[in-house]
Design a protein around this motif. Structure first.
Motif, PDB file in Angstrom:
ATOM      1  N   LYS A   1       0.846  -1.206   0.000  1.00  0.00           N
ATOM      2  CA  LYS A   1       0.000   0.000   0.000  1.00  0.00           C
ATOM      3  C   LYS A   1       0.875   1.247   0.000  1.00  0.00           C
ATOM      4  O   LYS A   1       1.946   1.257   0.615  1.00  0.00           O
ATOM      5  CB  LYS A   1      -0.903   0.015   1.243  1.00  0.00           C
ATOM      6  CG  LYS A   1      -1.972  -1.062   1.218  1.00  0.00           C
ATOM      7  CD  LYS A   1      -2.853  -0.987   2.456  1.00  0.00           C
ATOM      8  CE  LYS A   1      -3.913  -2.091   2.436  1.00  0.00           C
ATOM      9  NZ  LYS A   1      -4.613  -2.226   3.728  1.00  0.00           N
ATOM     10  N   LYS A   2       0.367   2.280  -0.642  1.00  0.00           N
ATOM     11  CA  LYS A   2       1.116   3.547  -0.649  1.00  0.00           C
ATOM     12  C   LYS A   2       0.754   4.350   0.601  1.00  0.00           C
ATOM     13  O   LYS A   2      -0.423   4.622   0.860  1.00  0.00           O
ATOM     14  CB  LYS A   2       0.771   4.351  -1.907  1.00  0.00           C
ATOM     15  CG  LYS A   2       1.459   5.715  -1.924  1.00  0.00           C
ATOM     16  CD  LYS A   2       1.193   6.478  -3.219  1.00  0.00           C
ATOM     17  CE  LYS A   2       1.778   7.882  -3.138  1.00  0.00           C
ATOM     18  NZ  LYS A   2       1.524   8.674  -4.336  1.00  0.00           N
TER      19      LYS A   2
ATOM     20  N   ALA B   1      -2.763   7.400  -2.322  1.00  0.00           N
ATOM     21  CA  ALA B   1      -2.295   6.811  -1.057  1.00  0.00           C
ATOM     22  C   ALA B   1      -3.481   6.257  -0.269  1.00  0.00           C
ATOM     23  O   ALA B   1      -4.590   6.769  -0.357  1.00  0.00           O
ATOM     24  CB  ALA B   1      -1.564   7.863  -0.230  1.00  0.00           C
ATOM     25  N   HIS B   2      -3.200   5.232   0.514  1.00  0.00           N
ATOM     26  CA  HIS B   2      -4.227   4.700   1.419  1.00  0.00           C
ATOM     27  C   HIS B   2      -4.267   5.547   2.696  1.00  0.00           C
ATOM     28  O   HIS B   2      -5.298   5.618   3.366  1.00  0.00           O
ATOM     29  CB  HIS B   2      -3.895   3.254   1.802  1.00  0.00           C
ATOM     30  CG  HIS B   2      -4.086   2.285   0.675  1.00  0.00           C
ATOM     31  ND1 HIS B   2      -5.177   1.469   0.580  1.00  0.00           N
ATOM     32  CD2 HIS B   2      -3.322   2.027  -0.418  1.00  0.00           C
ATOM     33  CE1 HIS B   2      -5.077   0.727  -0.518  1.00  0.00           C
ATOM     34  NE2 HIS B   2      -3.955   1.045  -1.146  1.00  0.00           N
TER      35      HIS B   2
ATOM     36  N   ASN C   1      -8.270  12.495  -4.288  1.00  0.00           N
ATOM     37  CA  ASN C   1      -7.291  11.716  -5.051  1.00  0.00           C
ATOM     38  C   ASN C   1      -6.733  10.502  -4.295  1.00  0.00           C
ATOM     39  O   ASN C   1      -5.823   9.842  -4.787  1.00  0.00           O
ATOM     40  CB  ASN C   1      -6.133  12.625  -5.477  1.00  0.00           C
ATOM     41  CG  ASN C   1      -6.588  13.609  -6.533  1.00  0.00           C
ATOM     42  OD1 ASN C   1      -7.400  13.261  -7.390  1.00  0.00           O
ATOM     43  ND2 ASN C   1      -6.104  14.833  -6.454  1.00  0.00           N
ATOM     44  N   MET C   2      -7.264  10.259  -3.086  1.00  0.00           N
ATOM     45  CA  MET C   2      -6.740   9.114  -2.316  1.00  0.00           C
ATOM     46  C   MET C   2      -7.619   7.877  -2.479  1.00  0.00           C
ATOM     47  O   MET C   2      -8.756   7.949  -2.893  1.00  0.00           O
ATOM     48  CB  MET C   2      -6.663   9.491  -0.820  1.00  0.00           C
ATOM     49  CG  MET C   2      -5.456  10.334  -0.478  1.00  0.00           C
ATOM     50  SD  MET C   2      -5.454  10.822   1.250  1.00  0.00           S
ATOM     51  CE  MET C   2      -5.197   9.259   2.101  1.00  0.00           C
ATOM     52  N   LYS C   3      -7.046   6.734  -2.102  1.00  0.00           N
ATOM     53  CA  LYS C   3      -7.842   5.502  -2.028  1.00  0.00           C
ATOM     54  C   LYS C   3      -8.783   5.626  -0.827  1.00  0.00           C
ATOM     55  O   LYS C   3      -8.467   6.302   0.149  1.00  0.00           O
ATOM     56  CB  LYS C   3      -6.910   4.306  -1.803  1.00  0.00           C
ATOM     57  CG  LYS C   3      -5.955   4.053  -2.952  1.00  0.00           C
ATOM     58  CD  LYS C   3      -6.446   2.893  -3.794  1.00  0.00           C
ATOM     59  CE  LYS C   3      -5.412   2.404  -4.756  1.00  0.00           C
ATOM     60  NZ  LYS C   3      -5.324   3.161  -6.003  1.00  0.00           N
TER      61      LYS C   3
END
Ligand code: UDX
Ligand code: ADP
Length: 465
Positions: free
Chosen positions: A332-333, A411-412, A434-436
């Protein structure tokens, strides 16, 4: 009284550079030369582009610009500068030993000893030697012994003048110091004259009642003790932050309530992901080592607890990221906002960020970092220093980008490791979009408006809340 017209400072780092820049700016009649064995560092201090100074500190550029090449010089010619100066400051690094006796605890004094030997070799006239670096109590005795055995009939006076500046506020701390501490030998006229000579430098801008005179050993020990007390306050509030998280108490409210008691005071009660910096851990380890060496095991254990809580706090923060992300961050980011050990500095020594990153890399996360002042090369140097895994793995799993929104994209989770002011003003809606999802924010500095972020949709976790 002995008049000082030339000063040499050995070591052009975070302490030597800013301190000498302020002395030179306040004492235009004194020639101040800062020397270093590192030619790249000296070239950067001499750079026409003031954004390239090796140390970033608010206000430093202006002070350097005003005094450089007037009475402030940066040079690699250590010997020449020692030879001509009446007063020599030792401002070299004293890291924790990484080998041999006292490994991982004692201060490594090899650089200090080298300076002392170099002064002994080169000096042809009387010298006042000032310990500026933080040193274990009784280091002055080592320097004195080297000087007394150098076979020259020269009078060497050793003074301890510990630096209390904090990075990020160094220039203001130097210009408006709470106190200046000078330890020396008050039992001889030469000793008293040396103390007065150093005091007269600070009296250019500070009132004489701010200048405290003590014996050498009190001065050396006061520096270690001041840092131990400051670090202890941070560990104390951080220990309470863990309890707050279990009880619905709010650590910032608790800090506000206890800090209003004038006996406690409000400073240094900001719960965080853990203290970093070149001094706190090193100085406490040093204190612990000295106590153990002298058989004071109970005292050693007491101070060791401050470090233990700090390690616990860093680990706790990293563990919370993993457990919140459904017990796995593998692949995961994770976006890091901040890498420096505190805001307004480019220094990363002992930064909590590198320990949190190390933990998450063990869990095979991918980390993208944005820090306004720290380079990717420095981040990887920090991680490689921990020697947890192959260097190629660190550089494959951790990257730095120059845009915070890019760091957070896909990113998570976002983890805030440094309290840079700019993080508060970001467009958090844009970051969220823009994130997960679910999008997590782990605020290791309690700087974001958690309510606002929750309303956007973030899952927010702060320290002690
Ligand atoms: C410290 C001492 O303050 C200074 O007097 C000494 O000369 C050198 O060591 P420095 O390490 O530069 O200075 O910064 P400091 O402001 O003390 O912060 C140290 C660490 O503690 C940072 O990581 C900071 O973020 C953390 N901290 C500080 C907290 O987590 N909470 C606080 O309330 C205060
Ligand atoms: P600090 O935070 O204590 O200032 P730094 O590591 O930032 O520590 O700076 C210490 C500086 O001292 C480094 O730039 C290093 O190159 C320099 N130094 C160490 N030993 C010597 C020496 N014998 N002569 C000259 N410079 C030295």
């Amino acid at each position: 009284m002995k008049k000082i017209s030339k000063i040499c400072c050995i070591g052009a780092g975070y302490v030597g550079g800013p301190t000498m820049a302020v002395i030179a700016s306040k004492c235009p009649e004194i020639k101040v030369t800062v020397v270093d064995v590192n030619p790249e560092r000296i070239a950067r201090w001499n750079s026409d582009n003031l954004d390239e100074l090796p140390v970033y500190e608010p206000g430093l550029k202006e002070v350097v610009a005003g005094a450089r090449n007037r009475n402030l010089f940066f040079s690699t010619d250590v010997e020449q500068s020692i030879r001509e100066a009446e007063m020599i400051f030792i401002s070299v690094n004293t890291p924790t030993k990484t080998y041999g006796k006292g490994k991982g605890m004692a201060a490594d004094l090899k650089y200090v000893e080298l300076c002392a030997r170099q002064i002994a070799d080169v000096a042809t006239e009387d010298k006042i030697i000032v310990e500026k670096s933080t040193l274990p109590v009784r280091t002055a005795q080592t320097i004195r012994t080297i000087m007394e055995n150098c076979g020259k009939h020269i009078n060497f006076q050793i003074l301890s003048n510990p630096e209390f500046l904090a990075e990020g506020t160094a220039i203001a701390d130097l210009q408006n110091a709470d106190r200046v501490l000078i330890g020396g030998d008050r039992s001889t006229p030469e000793g008293r004259e040396a103390i007065d000579a150093l005091a007269s430098i600070y009296e250019h801008w500070l009132s004489p009642d701010k200048i405290l005179r003590t014996n050498l050993w009190s001065s050396e020990l006061s520096k270690l003790t001041a840092n131990a007390f400051l670090a202890q306050r941070v560990s104390s509030i951080n220990s309470i932050s863990a309890l707050c998280e279990m009880t619905e108490a709010d650590v910032d409210e608790v800090a506000g309530a206890i800090g209003a008691d004038s006996r406690i005071g409000s400073k240094f009660l900001k719960a965080s992901v853990g203290f970093g910096g070149s001094c706190f851990q090193k100085d406490i380890l040093n204190l612990v080592y000295i106590c153990k060496s002298l058989g004071l095991n109970d005292v050693a254990e007491y101070w060791q607890g401050v470090i233990d809580i700090n390690n616990y706090q860093k680990r706790r923060f990293a563990e919370k990221i993993v457990t919140s992300l459904f017990n796995t961050v593998a692949g995961k980011k994770i976006a890091f906002l901040g890498w420096a050990f505190k805001k307004d500095t480019n220094d990363t020594r002992e930064t909590a960020a590198m320990y949190v990153a190390d933990y998450l890399l063990d869990e095979t996360a991918n980390i993208t970092v944005y820090d306004p002042k720290v380079t990717q090369t420095q981040m990887l140097t920090d991680l490689n220093y921990l020697a947890t895994r192959e260097e190629s793995k660190n550089s494959a799993m951790l990257h730095s980008v120059k845009d915070p929104y890019e760091a957070c994209k896909d990113a998570h989770a976002v983890a805030i490791l440094t309290e840079w002011d700019e993080f508060k003003g970001y467009d958090w809606q844009k970051i969220y979009d823009n994130m997960k999802k679910p999008a997590f924010v782990f605020d290791g500095r309690n700087i974001v408006d958690a309510e606002k972020l929750r309303n956007i949709g973030f899952k927010v976790s702060q320290i002690g809340k």
